[in-house]
Write a protein that holds these residues in place. Structure first.
Motif, short mmCIF file in Angstrom:
data_model
loop_
_atom_site.label_atom_id
_atom_site.label_comp_id
_atom_site.label_asym_id
_atom_site.label_seq_id
_atom_site.Cartn_x
_atom_site.Cartn_y
_atom_site.Cartn_z
N THR A 169 71.39 27.08 30.31
CA THR A 169 70.57 27.03 29.10
C THR A 169 69.21 26.37 29.27
OG1 THR A 169 71.71 25.04 28.40
CG2 THR A 169 72.55 27.14 27.55
N ASP A 170 68.84 26.00 30.48
CA ASP A 170 67.49 25.46 30.68
C ASP A 170 66.58 26.50 31.35
OD1 ASP A 170 68.73 25.36 33.15
OD2 ASP A 170 67.84 23.45 33.72
N LYS A 171 67.09 27.72 31.53
CA LYS A 171 66.30 28.79 32.15
C LYS A 171 66.06 29.89 31.13
CE LYS A 171 66.30 32.10 35.90
NZ LYS A 171 67.14 32.89 36.77
N LEU A 172 64.78 30.23 30.92
CA LEU A 172 64.44 31.29 29.98
C LEU A 172 64.97 32.63 30.48
CD1 LEU A 172 60.80 30.26 29.06
CD2 LEU A 172 62.78 30.25 27.55
N SER A 173 65.36 33.48 29.56
CA SER A 173 65.96 34.77 29.89
C SER A 173 64.98 35.69 30.61
CB SER A 173 66.44 35.45 28.61
OG SER A 173 66.92 36.74 28.90
N SER A 174 65.48 36.37 31.61
CA SER A 174 64.67 37.36 32.32
C SER A 174 64.82 38.73 31.65
CB SER A 174 65.11 37.44 33.78
OG SER A 174 66.49 37.79 33.84
N LEU A 175 65.64 38.82 30.63
CA LEU A 175 65.89 40.06 29.89
C LEU A 175 64.64 40.54 29.15
CD1 LEU A 175 68.03 42.08 28.71
CD2 LEU A 175 68.41 40.40 26.92
N ILE A 176 63.83 39.61 28.69
CA ILE A 176 62.68 39.94 27.86
C ILE A 176 61.48 39.11 28.27
CG2 ILE A 176 63.94 40.69 25.81
CD1 ILE A 176 63.77 37.84 24.85
N ASP A 177 60.33 39.47 27.73
CA ASP A 177 59.11 38.71 27.99
C ASP A 177 58.95 37.61 26.96
OD1 ASP A 177 58.31 40.42 30.13
OD2 ASP A 177 57.55 41.87 28.68
N GLN A 178 58.26 36.54 27.33
CA GLN A 178 58.01 35.43 26.41
C GLN A 178 56.81 35.73 25.51
OE1 GLN A 178 57.77 31.60 28.27
NE2 GLN A 178 59.26 32.19 29.81
N TYR A 179 55.85 36.50 26.00
CA TYR A 179 54.64 36.78 25.24
C TYR A 179 54.00 38.05 25.77
CZ TYR A 179 52.23 34.94 29.31
OH TYR A 179 51.78 34.74 30.59
N LYS A 180 53.03 38.54 25.03
CA LYS A 180 52.24 39.70 25.44
C LYS A 180 50.80 39.45 25.01
CE LYS A 180 51.99 44.75 24.95
NZ LYS A 180 52.63 45.93 24.35
N VAL A 181 49.86 39.76 25.89
CA VAL A 181 48.44 39.64 25.57
C VAL A 181 47.88 41.06 25.49
CG1 VAL A 181 46.18 38.79 26.31
CG2 VAL A 181 48.24 37.41 26.72
#
Length: 190
Positions: free
Chosen positions: A167-179
């Motif tokens: 639970t300290d690793k962000l998911s690689s399933l999706i992106d955190q942001y988009k520019v």
């Protein structure tokens, strides 16, 4: 669907931290009491700042509503897509559409294909991002991965989704942001 939210049109004034008065024949001029612009207010043509309008549209809690339901004030995906395409024509360079989640789950029409049809509609609507809501996980992460293959334009976002059980690793399933860029402006979608 409880609500379809349309975000307000946002007026952005490009001015690298300074706000300059406008002076033109259309009444957008800044003047002193004598009606003239003082020397400290004068701006050369090269320094005038351009006003750009970016129109943001967002839907949330569609909950699989493919068909129109007038009794519940639900436009359905066809009417929604038509509306968004018409709005885009009004401001081609300043159109931004975001889906704020809880998009697939809750109707037989969407459930039989686990959101696949609605996911394909995202690219047609030129949706920048599907920000995953809690109900996107109702059918498991395999369905999210499966549905991602049907979009080329739309990103699946979620900056607060972590790998389980780590639970300290962000998911690689999706992106955190988009520019994205609209009319020379960079816009971050988080």
């Amino acid at each position: 669907m409880k609500k379809i939210g349309l975000l307000l049109s946002v007026l952005l004034l490009l001015s690298s931290c300074d706000i300059y008065p406008f002076h033109s024949s259309d009444g957008l001029s800044s003047s002193n009491s004598s009606g003239s612009i003082s020397s400290d207010e004068q701006i050369s043509t090269s320094e005038e700042k351009e006003i750009k309008i970016i129109d943001f549209y967002a839907v949330n809690d569609l909950h699989g509503r493919i068909l129109e339901d007038k009794s519940d004030n639900v436009p359905g995906i066809s009417k929604l897509t038509t509306y968004l395409q018409e709005e885009k024509k009004k401001n081609e360079d300043g159109y931004v559409f975001i889906n704020s989640g809880d998009y697939w789950q809750d109707t037989y029409d969407s459930g039989t294909n686990k959101g696949e049809l609605l996911t394909k509609c995202l690219d047609v609507m030129e949706c920048e991002a599907l920000v995953l809501g809690n109900h996107e996980f109702d059918w498991g992460t395999e369905v999210i991965t499966h549905n991602k293959q049907f979009v080329n334009y739309t990103s699946f976002l979620g900056g607060n989704i972590y790998e389980y059980p780590n639970t300290d690793k962000l998911s690689s399933l999706i992106d955190q942001y988009k520019v994205i860029e609209r009319d020379g402006l960079k816009i971050g979608i988080i």
